[in-house]
Design a protein around this motif. Structure first.
Motif, PDB file in Angstrom:
ATOM      1  N   ASP A   1       0.831  -1.202   0.000  1.00 54.46           N
ATOM      2  CA  ASP A   1       0.000   0.000   0.000  1.00 54.46           C
ATOM      3  C   ASP A   1       0.873   1.261   0.000  1.00 54.46           C
ATOM      4  N   PHE A   2       0.258   2.355  -0.345  1.00 55.94           N
ATOM      5  CA  PHE A   2       0.939   3.649  -0.410  1.00 55.94           C
ATOM      6  C   PHE A   2       0.103   4.696   0.316  1.00 55.94           C
ATOM      7  N   SER A   3       0.763   5.810   0.671  1.00 57.87           N
ATOM      8  CA  SER A   3       0.029   6.948   1.220  1.00 57.87           C
ATOM      9  C   SER A   3       0.804   8.202   0.832  1.00 57.87           C
ATOM     10  N   PHE A   4       0.145   9.128   0.194  1.00 61.91           N
ATOM     11  CA  PHE A   4       0.860  10.327  -0.252  1.00 61.91           C
ATOM     12  C   PHE A   4       0.330  11.624   0.357  1.00 61.91           C
ATOM     13  N   SER A   5      -0.764  11.550   1.126  1.00 63.28           N
ATOM     14  CA  SER A   5      -1.329  12.813   1.621  1.00 63.28           C
ATOM     15  C   SER A   5      -0.418  13.445   2.679  1.00 63.28           C
ATOM     16  N   GLY A   6       0.270  12.617   3.493  1.00 60.52           N
ATOM     17  CA  GLY A   6       1.178  13.159   4.508  1.00 60.52           C
ATOM     18  C   GLY A   6       2.378  13.847   3.871  1.00 60.52           C
ATOM     19  N   LEU A   7       2.830  13.275   2.763  1.00 64.26           N
ATOM     20  CA  LEU A   7       3.958  13.880   2.036  1.00 64.26           C
ATOM     21  C   LEU A   7       3.555  15.259   1.504  1.00 64.26           C
ATOM     22  N   LYS A   8       2.347  15.313   1.000  1.00 63.92           N
ATOM     23  CA  LYS A   8       1.812  16.591   0.483  1.00 63.92           C
ATOM     24  C   LYS A   8       1.772  17.631   1.615  1.00 63.92           C
ATOM     25  N   THR A   9       1.339  17.199   2.789  1.00 58.98           N
ATOM     26  CA  THR A   9       1.270  18.121   3.939  1.00 58.98           C
ATOM     27  C   THR A   9       2.677  18.548   4.348  1.00 58.98           C
ATOM     28  N   ALA A  10       3.620  17.615   4.309  1.00 56.10           N
ATOM     29  CA  ALA A  10       5.005  17.962   4.666  1.00 56.10           C
ATOM     30  C   ALA A  10       5.552  19.039   3.727  1.00 56.10           C
ATOM     31  N   VAL A  11       5.238  18.912   2.443  1.00 52.27           N
ATOM     32  CA  VAL A  11       5.686  19.926   1.475  1.00 52.27           C
ATOM     33  C   VAL A  11       5.002  21.258   1.795  1.00 52.27           C
ATOM     34  N   LYS A  12       3.726  21.196   2.119  1.00 52.92           N
ATOM     35  CA  LYS A  12       2.957  22.418   2.425  1.00 52.92           C
ATOM     36  C   LYS A  12       3.595  23.153   3.605  1.00 52.92           C
ATOM     37  N   ARG A  13       3.903  22.397   4.674  1.00 55.56           N
ATOM     38  CA  ARG A  13       4.523  23.006   5.866  1.00 55.56           C
ATOM     39  C   ARG A  13       5.841  23.674   5.493  1.00 55.56           C
ATOM     40  N   TYR A  14       6.615  22.991   4.672  1.00 57.30           N
ATOM     41  CA  TYR A  14       7.928  23.503   4.264  1.00 57.30           C
ATOM     42  C   TYR A  14       7.758  24.788   3.443  1.00 57.30           C
ATOM     43  N   VAL A  15       6.797  24.736   2.526  1.00 60.87           N
ATOM     44  CA  VAL A  15       6.564  25.876   1.630  1.00 60.87           C
ATOM     45  C   VAL A  15       6.056  27.088   2.420  1.00 60.87           C
ATOM     46  N   GLU A  16       5.265  26.825   3.460  1.00 62.37           N
ATOM     47  CA  GLU A  16       4.704  27.919   4.267  1.00 62.37           C
ATOM     48  C   GLU A  16       5.791  28.725   4.995  1.00 62.37           C
ATOM     49  N   GLN A  17       6.955  28.101   5.170  1.00 66.95           N
ATOM     50  CA  GLN A  17       8.061  28.829   5.820  1.00 66.95           C
ATOM     51  C   GLN A  17       8.727  29.821   4.864  1.00 66.95           C
ATOM     52  N   GLY A  18       8.312  29.773   3.595  1.00 68.12           N
ATOM     53  CA  GLY A  18       8.897  30.663   2.590  1.00 68.12           C
ATOM     54  C   GLY A  18       9.925  29.909   1.766  1.00 68.12           C
ATOM     55  N   VAL A  19       9.629  29.764   0.485  1.00 65.38           N
ATOM     56  CA  VAL A  19      10.538  28.987  -0.369  1.00 65.38           C
ATOM     57  C   VAL A  19      11.126  29.871  -1.439  1.00 65.38           C
ATOM     58  N   ASN A  20      12.448  29.828  -1.579  1.00 66.84           N
ATOM     59  CA  ASN A  20      12.999  30.566  -2.712  1.00 66.84           C
ATOM     60  C   ASN A  20      13.739  29.657  -3.676  1.00 66.84           C
ATOM     61  N   ASP A  21      13.709  28.372  -3.400  1.00 67.59           N
ATOM     62  CA  ASP A  21      14.369  27.443  -4.309  1.00 67.59           C
ATOM     63  C   ASP A  21      13.360  26.378  -4.777  1.00 67.59           C
ATOM     64  N   ILE A  22      12.586  26.738  -5.790  1.00 63.51           N
ATOM     65  CA  ILE A  22      11.552  25.826  -6.282  1.00 63.51           C
ATOM     66  C   ILE A  22      12.147  24.523  -6.840  1.00 63.51           C
ATOM     67  N   PRO A  23      13.201  24.588  -7.655  1.00 61.25           N
ATOM     68  CA  PRO A  23      13.776  23.324  -8.148  1.00 61.25           C
ATOM     69  C   PRO A  23      14.181  22.368  -7.027  1.00 61.25           C
ATOM     70  N   LEU A  24      14.700  22.914  -5.930  1.00 63.71           N
ATOM     71  CA  LEU A  24      15.093  22.042  -4.806  1.00 63.71           C
ATOM     72  C   LEU A  24      13.867  21.314  -4.227  1.00 63.71           C
ATOM     73  N   VAL A  25      12.794  22.069  -3.987  1.00 64.20           N
ATOM     74  CA  VAL A  25      11.585  21.455  -3.418  1.00 64.20           C
ATOM     75  C   VAL A  25      11.028  20.403  -4.387  1.00 64.20           C
ATOM     76  N   CYS A  26      11.008  20.745  -5.665  1.00 69.47           N
ATOM     77  CA  CYS A  26      10.487  19.810  -6.663  1.00 69.47           C
ATOM     78  C   CYS A  26      11.336  18.543  -6.692  1.00 69.47           C
ATOM     79  N   ARG A  27      12.641  18.732  -6.677  1.00 71.74           N
ATOM     80  CA  ARG A  27      13.557  17.588  -6.726  1.00 71.74           C
ATOM     81  C   ARG A  27      13.360  16.683  -5.500  1.00 71.74           C
ATOM     82  N   GLU A  28      13.276  17.321  -4.336  1.00 70.03           N
ATOM     83  CA  GLU A  28      13.119  16.548  -3.098  1.00 70.03           C
ATOM     84  C   GLU A  28      11.785  15.816  -3.064  1.00 70.03           C
ATOM     85  N   PHE A  29      10.735  16.497  -3.526  1.00 75.14           N
ATOM     86  CA  PHE A  29       9.408  15.879  -3.542  1.00 75.14           C
ATOM     87  C   PHE A  29       9.378  14.704  -4.532  1.00 75.14           C
ATOM     88  N   GLU A  30       9.882  14.967  -5.728  1.00 76.93           N
ATOM     89  CA  GLU A  30       9.887  13.924  -6.767  1.00 76.93           C
ATOM     90  C   GLU A  30      10.666  12.696  -6.289  1.00 76.93           C
TER      91      GLU A  30
END
Ligand code: KG4
Ligand code: ZN
Length: 349
Positions: A227-256
């Motif tokens: 089984d898989f679960s991806f909603s928690g990962l989505k929330t983790a990205v959201k929390r990270y992004v809410e702190q202010g992101v200036n490196d979009i490629p980094l976030v995309c790379r880490e998420f991918e």
């Protein structure tokens, strides 16, 4: 045997003719994608109305292409040379499915041809059986049993394909599908309003170095199940992004990287457990280059065969629906494997 297939499970309206399950004779795909950008996702009512608008032009163009490709004098000649019809009966948006099923039923009745119901997810698997100039003859090259990973905007499933018509569901996502997660993160980052998987992946590729740290979790990666679960990962990205992101490629790379790691690890665990020598990928997310690259590495390491559909057959079309219909036409499991109604066409088979 020539099968004319119709696919209308979501926002694509598609028609295709395939010979003996492997040779694409012609294919037509219309999409209502552009109408869903503003709403940032599909409004089912809008999708089904567009299906209604597109269905007859798509069928008519499919027949025109069939005439041209096989040098038939007219549509009547083309129809005479079709042995059966096939249609996606689910899973999908009910309003969209009904349009394709109704059209297919009407044609089957008028042309006096059998109608084969096809499960959309089984269909995705058969993208790997279509002959292609780049990938060569595929149908006969796919040795079964195989582990199939189906990753799309609506599904993330692992299936053991023992033979045609003999599928065992191993596991799937408990919440968001992988593609849905790609789309929502892309939206969160403001890089795409709708279907942002490929945009996110392109951003990830801009990140210059190998991954320096693990920013996000790999949900359920160590659990001994499929089984898989991806909603928690989505929330983790959201929390990270809410702190202010200036490196979009980094976030995309880490998420991918997080999504791909989970998908590859769990698929390979199924390969080990069931001792299979073939992996088949399918669905829109199988277009992801990082996913393909990681799977290729793992397959080489284990000396097993990996089949990945050509890019145009990763996303929804009717070619693989026709192929699935050909290889499974005598198997009842075609509809029953995943929960969804047959929309009452079983009697016409
Ligand atoms: O199979 P599909 O066309 O439709 C469904 O049946 O859902 O898959 C569409 C999904 C979307 O979520 C889209 O963002 C994702 O496939 N997708 C990708 C890529 N290309 C399409 N996700 C990650 N990387 C890509 N390159
Ligand atoms: Zn699909």
């Amino acid at each position: 045997m020539r099968i004319l297939a119709i696919e209308t499970s979501c926002d694509e309206t598609a028609g295709a003719v395939v010979e003996d399950g492997v040779r694409e004779v012609c294919s037509v795909v219309a999409s209502s994608k552009e109408f869903h950008v503003e709403t940032g996702g599909i409004v089912p009512e809008v999708a089904s109305r567009k299906q209604l608008e597109f269905i007859f032009p798509v069928i008519s163009e499919t027949l025109d292409k069939l005439c041209k490709s096989e040098n038939y004098r007219n549509t009547d000649d083309a129809v005479k040379n079709i042995d059966a019809l096939a249609v996606t009966v689910g899973p999908g948006l009910i309003g969209s499915l009904v349009v394709g099923v109704s059209a297919a039923k009407a044609l089957a009745l008028a042309w006096e041809k059998p109608l084969i119901p096809v499960n959309h997810l089984v269909g995705h698997i058969y993208a790997n059986f279509i002959e292609s100039p780049v990938h060569g003859a595929r149908g006969s090259a796919v040795n079964l049993p195989a582990v199939c990973l189906l990753v799309s905007g609506g599904h993330t499933d692992l299936v053991l394909m023992k033979d045609h018509g003999d599928f065992e569901y191993l596991g799937g996502t408990l919440d968001d599908a992988a593609g849905e997660c790609f789309d929502k993160v892309a939206r969160m980052l403001g890089i795409s309003k709708y279907l942002g998987g490929s945009v996110l992946s392109a951003e990830a590729a801009k990140y210059p170095q190998e991954r320096p740290f693990i920013l996000f979790p790999r949900p359920m990666i160590d659990q001994d199940n499929f089984d898989f679960s991806f909603s928690g990962l989505k929330t983790a990205v959201k929390r990270y992004v809410e702190q202010g992101v200036n490196d979009i490629p980094l976030v995309c790379r880490e998420f991918e990287e997080a999504v791909v790691s989970v998908l590859v690890t769990k698929t390979m665990r199924a390969v080990d457990k069931y001792g299979v020598k073939t992996v088949l990928l399918g669905g829109g997310v199988s277009a992801n280059l990082r996913l393909r690259e990681k799977f290729k590495k793992e397959a080489e390491k284990r000396k097993i065969s990996l089949f990945v559909p050509p890019l145009n057959l990763c996303t929804d079309n009717a070619v693989y629906i026709a192929s699935a219909a050909f290889f499974n036409r005598s198997h009842k499991t075609l509809v029953e494997i995943f929960a969804d109604p047959s929309l009452g066409i079983m009697d016409t088979v």
